[in-house]
Write a protein that holds these residues in place. Structure first.
Motif, mmCIF file in Angstrom:
data_model
loop_
_atom_site.group_PDB
_atom_site.id
_atom_site.type_symbol
_atom_site.label_atom_id
_atom_site.label_comp_id
_atom_site.label_asym_id
_atom_site.label_seq_id
_atom_site.Cartn_x
_atom_site.Cartn_y
_atom_site.Cartn_z
ATOM 1 N N ALA B 191 0.833 -1.226 0.000
ATOM 2 C CA ALA B 191 0.000 0.000 0.000
ATOM 3 C C ALA B 191 0.857 1.261 0.000
ATOM 4 C CB ALA B 191 -0.939 -0.016 1.195
ATOM 5 N N ARG B 198 0.387 -0.592 -5.296
ATOM 6 C CA ARG B 198 -0.869 -0.102 -4.709
ATOM 7 C C ARG B 198 -2.065 -0.628 -5.493
ATOM 8 N NH1 ARG B 198 -1.674 4.009 -0.939
ATOM 9 N NH2 ARG B 198 -3.678 4.631 -1.802
ATOM 10 N N GLN B 202 -5.052 -2.974 -4.016
ATOM 11 C CA GLN B 202 -6.433 -2.502 -4.128
ATOM 12 C C GLN B 202 -7.290 -3.537 -4.864
ATOM 13 O OE1 GLN B 202 -8.033 0.651 -2.926
ATOM 14 N NE2 GLN B 202 -9.583 -0.938 -3.295
ATOM 15 N N LEU B 260 -6.707 3.458 0.815
ATOM 16 C CA LEU B 260 -7.317 2.405 -0.008
ATOM 17 C C LEU B 260 -8.837 2.463 0.172
ATOM 18 C CD1 LEU B 260 -4.801 -0.401 0.944
ATOM 19 C CD2 LEU B 260 -4.961 0.710 -1.292
#
Ligand SMILES: [Fe+2]
Ligand SMILES: [Fe+2]
Lengths: 135, 329
Positions: B191, B198, B202, B260
């Motif tokens: 993250a 990322r 996600q 997120l």
């Protein structure tokens, strides 16, 4: 049809492997009670069981299961059938006499007895004088 | 790890309850009310034995099957440290399976019989393991959030009434805290990493939130006489919904904190402190538990393959004089 993301599983060709007939009774062998020691000189403590075909394998499995993380210096394995035990429902056999201070150091108040004796002695020493006065 | 993939099937059980000795039953319930633990050689109602056995057995199966999706990624862990952590975690999960089978065995069912019921599909395990781990980010999400869910469930169960289960859970919870932390660490690494990392985390989060994580604790309980009895007997310690709320309260903020998102537009904390969310598809939950999930067939096929191909080793070690014995503790 099993189409796994895992290449190892794809290679295993599960479709063509023999159908499982299931485990037979006792195929996972006997159980052994495991006793774990975390420091030389301390008592071994019961931590659980393992299934194993013999005591040597029981120690190998116990090392993985009970010795892989916490500090361990030794392990005992004892076949569960070799443990002899009372039944918990018979625990009243241990309550023989309700009062067991006679087995304890605290059940013997020696100092109290001495003090009582010394006090009586002191009282006796004064007594004759009183008697004389009365006479 | 484990979820409440716990399907009730009342009819037979209600009948068995009627034949219990009322005096013994009252004494049993009084013991539980006083907070005493029930031990293997204590008197217990047949229904209690069945329910506790089924719960521990399902939990054990979940640990064993749960090792499969993660085990897949051991060979492809991105660094040596992550590989060591994943090997240790997967080994712990198999160890949890053994500890739990041992606790279940004290109730009189052999481990062979339990494994046969798993292989035949008769006995259930947590649905969460019937979903695939597609990328390394899935492993981070599983380690972090599936194990977090397991901790919510297991901490509650550790306060239950059956002694051997509570003792097994005490050790299991200790190891789960390591699982959660290493998962959180891998999750945060992605993250806070490159844009691609990322994106990966996600994407995994989107796939794991619906349905596996939202299904994890099971459908909201209908408050039946049966559920009330399981709670009075301290077999079930928290309702499914209480556990799900507890899970969201602890972990949604940790996900949002990293910028997120979760794929539920309705998800928010209400003024009364509880969480509002979109109900997942509960029909899918029942379909998956009855065998029709993305990975059910693969998981059981792998387990059967392992049993069949390990047989010659077991037979070579077999001592024909061995007799089954129920362990004392
Ligand atoms: Fe875990
Ligand atoms: Fe676990």
């Amino acid at each position: 049809m099993v189409t796994s993301l895992d290449p190892r599983i794809r290679r295993a060709d599960l479709e063509h492997s023999p159908a499982s007939s299931g485990l037979n009774p006792n195929e996972h062998w006997d159980t052994f009670a495991i006793f774990h020691q975390d420091k030389r000189g301390t008592a071994h403590e019961f931590v659980g069981i393992v299934h194993a075909p013999d005591p040597e394998m029981a120690l190998v499995f116990a090392k993985e299961q009970y010795g892989r993380r916490k500090k361990t210096v030794n392990i005992w394995a004892v076949r569960s059938t070799d443990i002899y035990t009372f039944q918990h429902k018979d625990e009243d056999m241990f309550s023989t006499v309700p009062e067991k201070t006679y087995r304890e150091a605290s059940g013997y108040p020696v100092r109290k007895r001495i003090n009582k004796y010394l006090e009586e002695l002191k009282a006796m020493r004064h007594k004759p004088v009183e008697e004389e006065e009365e006479a | 790890m484990y979820g409440n993939a716990y399907i009730e099937n009342d009819t037979k059980l209600v009948q068995s309850a009627q034949v219990e000795d009322p005096e013994k039953l009252a004494e049993f319930e009084a013991r539980i009310a006083r907070g005493e633990k029930i031990e293997p050689d204590d008197w217990m109602p047949a229904e209690y034995r069945r329910q506790v056995l089924r719960m521990i057995e399902q939990h054990a199966h979940s640990e064993i099957i749960g090792a499969l999706p993660e085990g897949t990624w051991i060979t492809r862990a991105p660094t040596l440290k992550r590989k060591l952590a994943l090997i240790a975690k997967v080994q712990d999960e198999v160890g949890h399976g053994h500890l739990l089978y041992a606790a279940a065995e004290t109730l009189g069912k052999s481990r062979e019989a339990m494994i046969n019921d798993l292989l035949s599909g008769k006995s259930k395990y947590s649905n969460v393991f019937n979903y695939p781990a597609k990328t390394w980010a899935d492993i981070a999400v599983i380690g972090f959030l599936v194990d977090a869910g397991a901790i919510v469930n297991q901490l509650a169960n550790a306060k239950g009434s059956y002694g051997p289960y509570c003792r097994a859970l005490e050790r299991i919870c200790y190891e789960e805290s390591f699982h959660l932390k290493q998962g959180y660490d891998a999750f945060v690494a992605l993250a806070t990493g490159t844009p691609m990392q990322r994106e990966m985390v996600q994407d995994a989060l989107n796939r794991w939130w619906f349905p596996p994580l939202m299904h994890f604790f099971g459908p909201p309980d209908t408050i039946s006489v049966h559920t009330e009895k399981l709670m009075r007997w301290k077999v079930k310690m928290m309702s499914n919904e209480e556990m799900r709320q507890d899970f969201m309260e602890q972990y949604v903020p940790k996900i949002w904190e990293l910028g997120l998102t979760l794929p539920d537009p309705k998800l928010k904390k209400k003024e009364d402190g509880s969480w509002e969310y979109t109900q997942p598809d509960w029909d899918e939950f029942f379909r998956v538990i009855n065998g029709d999930g993305p990975c059910n067939k693969e998981r059981l096929a792998v387990r059967r393959y392992a049993e069949e191909n390990g047989r010659w080793v077991r037979e070579a070690l077999m001592n024909p004089t061995i007799k089954h014995i129920v362990p004392y503790a």
